[in-house]
Design a protein around this motif. Structure first.
Motif, short mmCIF file in Angstrom:
data_model
loop_
_atom_site.label_atom_id
_atom_site.label_comp_id
_atom_site.label_asym_id
_atom_site.label_seq_id
_atom_site.Cartn_x
_atom_site.Cartn_y
_atom_site.Cartn_z
N GLY A 13 -24.84 7.04 -13.28
CA GLY A 13 -24.52 7.22 -14.68
C GLY A 13 -23.03 7.36 -14.91
O GLY A 13 -22.33 8.01 -14.13
N THR A 14 -22.53 6.75 -16.00
CA THR A 14 -21.12 6.87 -16.33
C THR A 14 -20.83 8.28 -16.86
O THR A 14 -21.73 8.99 -17.32
N ALA A 15 -19.56 8.67 -16.79
CA ALA A 15 -19.17 10.04 -17.13
C ALA A 15 -19.48 10.41 -18.56
O ALA A 15 -19.71 11.58 -18.88
N ASP A 16 -19.50 9.42 -19.45
CA ASP A 16 -19.77 9.69 -20.87
C ASP A 16 -21.26 9.63 -21.21
O ASP A 16 -21.64 9.75 -22.38
N ASP A 17 -22.10 9.46 -20.20
CA ASP A 17 -23.56 9.40 -20.37
C ASP A 17 -24.01 8.22 -21.24
O ASP A 17 -25.12 8.23 -21.76
N ARG A 18 -23.18 7.21 -21.37
CA ARG A 18 -23.54 6.07 -22.22
C ARG A 18 -24.27 4.97 -21.47
O ARG A 18 -25.05 4.22 -22.07
N HIS A 19 -24.02 4.85 -20.16
CA HIS A 19 -24.61 3.75 -19.41
C HIS A 19 -25.17 4.23 -18.07
O HIS A 19 -24.65 5.17 -17.46
N LEU A 20 -26.20 3.53 -17.62
CA LEU A 20 -26.74 3.69 -16.27
C LEU A 20 -26.61 2.36 -15.55
O LEU A 20 -26.85 1.30 -16.13
N LEU A 21 -26.22 2.43 -14.27
CA LEU A 21 -26.18 1.25 -13.42
C LEU A 21 -27.28 1.37 -12.37
O LEU A 21 -27.45 2.43 -11.76
N LEU A 22 -28.03 0.28 -12.18
CA LEU A 22 -29.13 0.25 -11.21
C LEU A 22 -28.88 -0.85 -10.19
O LEU A 22 -28.60 -1.99 -10.56
N GLY A 23 -29.00 -0.51 -8.90
CA GLY A 23 -28.88 -1.51 -7.85
C GLY A 23 -30.19 -2.22 -7.63
O GLY A 23 -31.20 -1.58 -7.33
N MET A 24 -30.19 -3.55 -7.75
CA MET A 24 -31.41 -4.34 -7.55
C MET A 24 -31.48 -4.82 -6.11
O MET A 24 -30.96 -5.89 -5.74
N THR A 25 -32.11 -4.02 -5.26
CA THR A 25 -32.19 -4.34 -3.84
C THR A 25 -33.01 -5.62 -3.60
O THR A 25 -32.79 -6.31 -2.61
N GLY A 26 -33.92 -5.91 -4.50
CA GLY A 26 -34.71 -7.13 -4.36
C GLY A 26 -34.04 -8.35 -4.94
O GLY A 26 -34.64 -9.43 -4.98
N SER A 27 -32.79 -8.21 -5.35
CA SER A 27 -32.06 -9.35 -5.91
C SER A 27 -30.59 -9.26 -5.49
O SER A 27 -30.29 -8.78 -4.39
N ASP A 28 -29.68 -9.69 -6.36
CA ASP A 28 -28.27 -9.77 -5.99
C ASP A 28 -27.34 -9.17 -7.04
O ASP A 28 -26.18 -9.54 -7.13
N HIS A 29 -27.86 -8.24 -7.86
CA HIS A 29 -27.05 -7.78 -8.98
C HIS A 29 -27.30 -6.31 -9.31
O HIS A 29 -28.23 -5.69 -8.80
N VAL A 30 -26.44 -5.81 -10.18
CA VAL A 30 -26.56 -4.46 -10.74
C VAL A 30 -26.92 -4.60 -12.21
O VAL A 30 -26.29 -5.37 -12.94
N GLU A 31 -27.95 -3.89 -12.64
CA GLU A 31 -28.30 -3.87 -14.06
C GLU A 31 -27.54 -2.76 -14.76
O GLU A 31 -27.40 -1.66 -14.23
N VAL A 32 -27.07 -3.04 -15.97
CA VAL A 32 -26.38 -2.05 -16.80
C VAL A 32 -27.26 -1.75 -18.01
O VAL A 32 -27.57 -2.65 -18.80
N TRP A 33 -27.66 -0.48 -18.13
CA TRP A 33 -28.51 -0.04 -19.23
C TRP A 33 -27.72 0.87 -20.16
O TRP A 33 -27.02 1.78 -19.70
N GLU A 34 -27.84 0.62 -21.45
CA GLU A 34 -27.16 1.43 -22.46
C GLU A 34 -28.11 2.51 -22.97
O GLU A 34 -29.26 2.22 -23.34
N LEU A 35 -27.62 3.75 -22.98
CA LEU A 35 -28.42 4.88 -23.45
C LEU A 35 -28.01 5.24 -24.88
O LEU A 35 -27.02 4.77 -25.39
N GLY A 36 -28.80 6.11 -25.49
CA GLY A 36 -28.46 6.58 -26.83
C GLY A 36 -29.61 6.44 -27.80
O GLY A 36 -29.82 7.31 -28.66
#
Length: 325
Positions: free
Chosen positions: A191-214
Protein backbone atom coordinates in the motif's frame (compact mmCIF):
# COMPACT_ATOMS: atom_id res chain seq x y z
CA UNK A 1 47.69 -5.01 -18.67
CA UNK A 2 44.30 -3.33 -18.95
CA UNK A 3 42.40 -6.57 -19.51
CA UNK A 4 43.95 -8.03 -16.32
CA UNK A 5 43.27 -4.92 -14.26
CA UNK A 6 39.58 -4.72 -15.11
CA UNK A 7 38.54 -7.94 -13.29
CA UNK A 8 40.66 -6.92 -10.28
CA UNK A 9 39.10 -3.47 -10.15
CA UNK A 10 35.65 -5.06 -10.39
CA UNK A 11 36.36 -7.34 -7.42
CA UNK A 12 37.76 -4.44 -5.41
CA UNK A 13 34.68 -2.40 -6.22
CA UNK A 14 32.34 -5.13 -5.00
CA UNK A 15 34.32 -5.49 -1.79
CA UNK A 16 34.14 -1.75 -1.29
CA UNK A 17 30.35 -1.89 -1.70
CA UNK A 18 30.10 -4.23 1.27
CA UNK A 19 32.68 -2.40 3.36
CA UNK A 20 30.97 0.95 2.81
CA UNK A 21 27.79 -0.21 4.56
CA UNK A 22 27.82 0.02 8.35
CA UNK A 23 25.91 -3.24 8.77
CA UNK A 24 26.44 -4.69 12.26
CA UNK A 25 23.23 -6.52 13.18
CA UNK A 26 22.71 -10.15 12.13
CA UNK A 27 20.73 -11.00 9.01
CA UNK A 28 18.04 -13.67 9.28
CA UNK A 29 17.14 -15.90 6.34
CA UNK A 30 14.26 -18.38 6.67
CA UNK A 31 14.96 -21.80 5.17
CA UNK A 32 11.44 -23.04 4.53
CA UNK A 33 12.29 -26.67 3.72
CA UNK A 34 14.91 -27.04 6.48
CA UNK A 35 12.78 -25.76 9.38
CA UNK A 36 15.48 -23.35 10.50
CA UNK A 37 16.87 -19.85 10.19
CA UNK A 38 20.28 -19.00 8.78
CA UNK A 39 22.06 -16.27 10.74
CA UNK A 40 24.39 -14.31 8.45
CA UNK A 41 27.09 -12.26 10.18
CA UNK A 42 28.04 -9.14 8.18
CA UNK A 43 30.91 -8.37 10.56
CA UNK A 44 32.84 -11.52 9.68
CA UNK A 45 32.87 -11.61 5.91
CA UNK A 46 29.14 -11.90 5.34
CA UNK A 47 29.04 -15.61 6.10
CA UNK A 48 26.46 -17.88 7.69
CA UNK A 49 27.49 -18.14 11.35
CA UNK A 50 24.87 -20.65 12.54
CA UNK A 51 21.34 -21.96 12.11
CA UNK A 52 18.48 -21.67 14.58
CA UNK A 53 15.87 -24.45 14.66
CA UNK A 54 12.26 -23.36 14.24
CA UNK A 55 9.02 -25.14 13.48
CA UNK A 56 8.21 -26.61 10.08
CA UNK A 57 7.96 -24.34 7.05
CA UNK A 58 9.08 -20.95 8.30
CA UNK A 59 8.08 -18.64 5.45
CA UNK A 60 7.77 -15.07 6.72
CA UNK A 61 8.84 -12.96 9.68
CA UNK A 62 7.97 -9.62 11.25
CA UNK A 63 9.38 -7.38 13.96
CA UNK A 64 7.44 -6.68 17.14
CA UNK A 65 6.50 -3.00 17.52
CA UNK A 66 8.98 -2.54 20.39
CA UNK A 67 11.81 -3.94 18.21
CA UNK A 68 12.76 -6.44 20.91
CA UNK A 69 11.85 -9.52 18.90
CA UNK A 70 11.59 -10.73 15.36
CA UNK A 71 8.76 -13.23 14.97
CA UNK A 72 9.18 -16.21 12.65
CA UNK A 73 5.90 -17.77 11.53
CA UNK A 74 6.12 -21.58 11.26
CA UNK A 75 3.20 -22.49 9.01
CA UNK A 76 3.28 -26.28 9.29
CA UNK A 77 4.00 -26.37 13.03
CA UNK A 78 1.26 -23.90 14.01
CA UNK A 79 3.73 -21.83 15.98
CA UNK A 80 5.66 -18.56 16.24
CA UNK A 81 9.36 -18.37 17.15
CA UNK A 82 10.50 -15.15 18.85
CA UNK A 83 14.18 -14.28 18.25
CA UNK A 84 16.31 -11.48 19.67
CA UNK A 85 17.19 -9.36 16.60
CA UNK A 86 20.53 -8.28 18.10
CA UNK A 87 21.91 -11.47 19.66
CA UNK A 88 20.14 -14.00 17.38
CA UNK A 89 19.05 -16.00 20.43
CA UNK A 90 15.67 -17.73 20.51
CA UNK A 91 13.53 -16.06 23.18
CA UNK A 92 10.37 -18.20 23.20
CA UNK A 93 7.98 -20.26 21.09
CA UNK A 94 4.24 -19.61 21.00
CA UNK A 95 2.13 -22.64 20.05
CA UNK A 96 -1.47 -22.86 18.85
CA UNK A 97 -1.26 -20.25 16.07
CA UNK A 98 -2.92 -22.15 13.23
CA UNK A 99 -1.00 -22.15 9.94
CA UNK A 100 0.70 -18.74 10.17
CA UNK A 101 2.00 -18.42 6.62
CA UNK A 102 2.12 -14.62 6.53
CA UNK A 103 1.88 -12.14 9.42
CA UNK A 104 1.61 -8.44 10.07
CA UNK A 105 1.10 -5.93 12.89
CA UNK A 106 -1.20 -2.94 12.53
CA UNK A 107 0.57 0.44 12.79
CA UNK A 108 -1.26 1.26 16.05
CA UNK A 109 0.09 -2.02 17.51
CA UNK A 110 -3.36 -3.24 18.56
CA UNK A 111 -3.84 -5.94 15.95
CA UNK A 112 -1.81 -8.91 14.74
CA UNK A 113 -3.04 -10.65 11.59
CA UNK A 114 -2.03 -14.01 10.11
CA UNK A 115 -2.92 -15.63 6.78
CA UNK A 116 -3.49 -19.40 6.92
CA UNK A 117 -2.24 -20.48 3.51
CA UNK A 118 -3.29 -24.13 3.69
CA UNK A 119 -6.40 -23.73 5.89
CA UNK A 120 -8.08 -20.89 3.99
CA UNK A 121 -8.71 -18.42 6.77
CA UNK A 122 -7.40 -15.16 8.21
CA UNK A 123 -6.91 -14.80 11.97
CA UNK A 124 -7.16 -11.45 13.74
CA UNK A 125 -5.49 -11.29 17.15
CA UNK A 126 -5.43 -8.61 19.81
CA UNK A 127 -1.91 -7.73 20.96
CA UNK A 128 -1.15 -6.35 24.42
CA UNK A 129 2.58 -5.94 23.92
CA UNK A 130 3.47 -9.53 24.73
CA UNK A 131 0.60 -11.99 24.31
CA UNK A 132 -1.86 -12.71 21.52
CA UNK A 133 -5.60 -13.19 21.98
CA UNK A 134 -7.63 -14.48 19.04
CA UNK A 135 -10.42 -12.03 18.25
CA UNK A 136 -11.89 -13.89 15.27
CA UNK A 137 -11.11 -16.49 12.62
CA UNK A 138 -12.44 -15.40 9.23
CA UNK A 139 -13.03 -17.93 6.40
CA UNK A 140 -11.73 -16.59 3.09
CA UNK A 141 -11.04 -17.70 -0.47
CA UNK A 142 -8.47 -20.28 -1.51
CA UNK A 143 -4.91 -19.99 -0.21
CA UNK A 144 -4.60 -16.68 1.65
CA UNK A 145 -1.16 -15.38 0.81
CA UNK A 146 0.03 -11.91 1.85
CA UNK A 147 -1.28 -9.11 4.07
CA UNK A 148 -1.14 -5.32 4.06
CA UNK A 149 -2.70 -3.08 6.74
CA UNK A 150 -3.55 0.57 6.07
CA UNK A 151 -1.93 3.44 7.98
CA UNK A 152 -5.08 4.00 10.08
CA UNK A 153 -5.03 0.40 11.36
CA UNK A 154 -8.62 -0.12 10.23
CA UNK A 155 -8.34 -2.48 7.26
CA UNK A 156 -6.28 -5.55 6.41
CA UNK A 157 -5.97 -6.40 2.71
CA UNK A 158 -5.23 -10.06 1.94
CA UNK A 159 -4.54 -11.78 -1.40
CA UNK A 160 -6.07 -15.17 -2.25
CA UNK A 161 -3.45 -16.99 -4.30
CA UNK A 162 -5.54 -19.82 -5.71
CA UNK A 163 -8.95 -18.16 -6.06
CA UNK A 164 -7.43 -15.02 -7.64
CA UNK A 165 -8.97 -12.53 -5.23
CA UNK A 166 -8.21 -9.61 -2.97
CA UNK A 167 -10.27 -9.27 0.22
CA UNK A 168 -10.54 -6.46 2.77
CA UNK A 169 -11.02 -7.21 6.47
CA UNK A 170 -12.41 -4.57 8.81
CA UNK A 171 -10.21 -4.91 11.89
CA UNK A 172 -12.47 -3.33 14.56
CA UNK A 173 -15.33 -5.71 13.68
CA UNK A 174 -13.25 -8.55 12.20
CA UNK A 175 -15.59 -8.89 9.22
CA UNK A 176 -15.12 -8.95 5.44
CA UNK A 177 -15.76 -5.57 3.80
CA UNK A 178 -15.41 -6.65 0.18
CA UNK A 179 -13.74 -9.04 -2.22
CA UNK A 180 -12.69 -8.48 -5.84
CA UNK A 181 -11.25 -10.67 -8.57
CA UNK A 182 -7.62 -10.18 -9.55
CA UNK A 183 -5.21 -11.57 -12.09
CA UNK A 184 -3.58 -15.02 -11.74
CA UNK A 185 -1.96 -16.01 -8.46
CA UNK A 186 -1.79 -12.71 -6.55
CA UNK A 187 0.99 -12.81 -3.98
CA UNK A 188 2.39 -9.84 -2.09
CA UNK A 189 0.38 -6.65 -1.61
CA UNK A 190 1.84 -3.18 -0.99
CA UNK A 191 0.00 0.00 0.00
CA UNK A 192 1.13 3.53 -0.79
CA UNK A 193 1.79 5.90 2.11
CA UNK A 194 -1.33 7.95 1.38
CA UNK A 195 -3.56 4.82 1.44
CA UNK A 196 -4.79 5.65 -2.07
CA UNK A 197 -3.40 2.66 -3.97
CA UNK A 198 -2.57 -1.01 -3.51
CA UNK A 199 -0.03 -2.85 -5.64
CA UNK A 200 -0.41 -6.61 -6.16
CA UNK A 201 2.26 -8.94 -7.54
CA UNK A 202 0.84 -11.35 -10.12
CA UNK A 203 3.01 -14.43 -9.64
CA UNK A 204 0.99 -16.27 -12.27
CA UNK A 205 1.74 -13.60 -14.84
CA UNK A 206 4.29 -10.85 -15.56
CA UNK A 207 2.88 -7.68 -14.02
CA UNK A 208 1.83 -5.70 -10.97
CA UNK A 209 -1.79 -4.64 -10.63
CA UNK A 210 -2.54 -1.16 -9.28
CA UNK A 211 -5.83 -0.79 -7.40
CA UNK A 212 -7.30 2.56 -6.41
CA UNK A 213 -8.99 2.78 -3.01
CA UNK A 214 -11.53 5.25 -1.71
CA UNK A 215 -14.86 4.03 -3.07
CA UNK A 216 -16.99 1.24 -1.63
CA UNK A 217 -14.88 -1.21 -3.64
CA UNK A 218 -11.43 -0.74 -5.17
CA UNK A 219 -10.91 -0.07 -8.86
CA UNK A 220 -8.21 -1.63 -11.03
CA UNK A 221 -6.51 1.36 -12.69
CA UNK A 222 -3.29 0.00 -14.17
CA UNK A 223 -1.10 -3.00 -14.92
CA UNK A 224 2.68 -2.49 -14.77
CA UNK A 225 4.68 -5.11 -16.65
CA UNK A 226 7.72 -5.99 -14.53
CA UNK A 227 8.69 -9.56 -15.42
CA UNK A 228 7.42 -13.12 -15.18
CA UNK A 229 6.46 -14.24 -11.69
CA UNK A 230 5.99 -10.79 -10.12
CA UNK A 231 5.92 -11.67 -6.46
CA UNK A 232 7.17 -9.64 -3.45
CA UNK A 233 7.65 -5.96 -2.63
CA UNK A 234 10.13 -3.94 -0.56
CA UNK A 235 9.84 -0.20 -0.05
CA UNK A 236 12.88 1.85 -1.05
CA UNK A 237 12.25 4.04 1.99
CA UNK A 238 11.91 7.28 0.02
CA UNK A 239 8.07 7.21 -0.17
CA UNK A 240 8.41 7.20 -3.96
CA UNK A 241 9.86 3.86 -5.08
CA UNK A 242 9.23 0.20 -4.35
CA UNK A 243 11.17 -2.88 -5.45
CA UNK A 244 9.37 -5.95 -6.82
CA UNK A 245 10.92 -9.39 -7.25
CA UNK A 246 10.12 -11.27 -10.46
CA UNK A 247 10.73 -14.85 -9.48
CA UNK A 248 10.50 -16.48 -12.91
CA UNK A 249 12.24 -13.68 -14.82
CA UNK A 250 15.17 -13.67 -12.34
CA UNK A 251 15.00 -9.90 -11.95
CA UNK A 252 14.12 -7.22 -9.42
CA UNK A 253 12.18 -4.25 -10.76
CA UNK A 254 11.96 -0.72 -9.36
CA UNK A 255 8.59 1.05 -9.59
CA UNK A 256 8.07 4.81 -9.39
CA UNK A 257 4.93 5.22 -7.26
CA UNK A 258 4.21 8.74 -8.53
CA UNK A 259 4.23 7.66 -12.16
CA UNK A 260 3.14 4.08 -11.46
CA UNK A 261 5.77 2.94 -13.91
CA UNK A 262 8.75 0.58 -14.00
CA UNK A 263 11.95 2.65 -13.98
CA UNK A 264 14.67 0.02 -13.55
CA UNK A 265 15.30 -3.72 -13.80
CA UNK A 266 18.19 -5.50 -12.06
CA UNK A 267 19.21 -9.11 -12.85
CA UNK A 268 19.12 -11.35 -9.76
CA UNK A 269 19.60 -15.11 -10.30
CA UNK A 270 18.05 -18.12 -8.61
CA UNK A 271 14.38 -17.19 -8.34
CA UNK A 272 14.40 -13.91 -6.36
CA UNK A 273 11.73 -13.89 -3.67
CA UNK A 274 11.65 -11.83 -0.45
CA UNK A 275 13.82 -8.74 -0.03
CA UNK A 276 15.32 -6.52 2.65
CA UNK A 277 17.02 -3.16 2.17
CA UNK A 278 20.00 -2.42 4.41
CA UNK A 279 20.11 0.95 6.19
CA UNK A 280 21.36 3.64 3.81
CA UNK A 281 19.66 1.94 0.87
CA UNK A 282 22.85 0.79 -0.86
CA UNK A 283 22.49 -2.97 -0.42
CA UNK A 284 19.42 -4.99 -1.30
CA UNK A 285 19.21 -8.48 0.22
CA UNK A 286 17.27 -10.97 -1.90
CA UNK A 287 16.50 -14.61 -1.16
CA UNK A 288 17.23 -16.71 -4.25
CA UNK A 289 14.56 -19.34 -3.62
CA UNK A 290 15.70 -21.96 -6.10
CA UNK A 291 19.45 -21.83 -5.56
CA UNK A 292 19.78 -21.86 -1.75
CA UNK A 293 21.46 -18.47 -1.72
CA UNK A 294 21.07 -15.02 -0.23
CA UNK A 295 21.89 -12.58 -3.02
CA UNK A 296 23.35 -9.16 -2.19
CA UNK A 297 22.81 -6.40 -4.76
CA UNK A 298 24.44 -2.96 -4.90
CA UNK A 299 21.50 -0.69 -5.74
CA UNK A 300 23.78 2.08 -7.03
CA UNK A 301 25.86 0.03 -9.44
CA UNK A 302 23.02 -2.47 -10.06
CA UNK A 303 25.53 -5.30 -9.63
CA UNK A 304 25.31 -8.57 -7.75
CA UNK A 305 27.88 -8.19 -4.95
CA UNK A 306 27.86 -11.76 -3.71
CA UNK A 307 25.75 -14.82 -3.00
CA UNK A 308 25.82 -16.45 0.43
CA UNK A 309 24.96 -20.17 0.72
CA UNK A 310 22.04 -20.81 3.10
CA UNK A 311 19.46 -23.60 3.47
CA UNK A 312 16.74 -25.16 1.35
CA UNK A 313 14.16 -22.87 -0.24
CA UNK A 314 15.18 -19.59 1.45
CA UNK A 315 12.15 -17.34 1.78
CA UNK A 316 11.88 -14.46 4.27
CA UNK A 317 14.88 -12.22 5.00
CA UNK A 318 15.25 -9.45 7.62
CA UNK A 319 17.74 -7.42 9.63
CA UNK A 320 17.35 -4.75 12.28
CA UNK A 321 19.74 -2.56 10.24
CA UNK A 322 17.14 -1.86 7.60
CA UNK A 323 15.67 1.07 5.74
CA UNK A 324 12.41 2.16 7.34
CA UNK A 325 9.46 2.03 4.95
Amino acid sequence: MTRFLRPLLCVLGLAASLAAVAQTQPIFVLNSLDANVSVVDPTSGWTESRRLPTGKEPHHLYMTPDERSVIVANANSDSLTFIDPRTAQVQRTVMGILDPYHLRFSPDMKWFVTAANRLNHVDVYRWDGRDLQLARRIPTGKTPSHIWIDSRSTTAFVTMQDSDELVAVDLPTQTLKWRVKTGPMPADVFGTADDRHLLLGMTGSDHVEVWELGAAEPKLVKRITTGAGAHAFRSAGDRRHVYVSNRVANTVGKIDLQRMALVDTIPVPGGPDCMELVAGGKLLLVTSRWSRRLSVVDTETRQLVRQIPVGKSPHGVWTLDHVRP
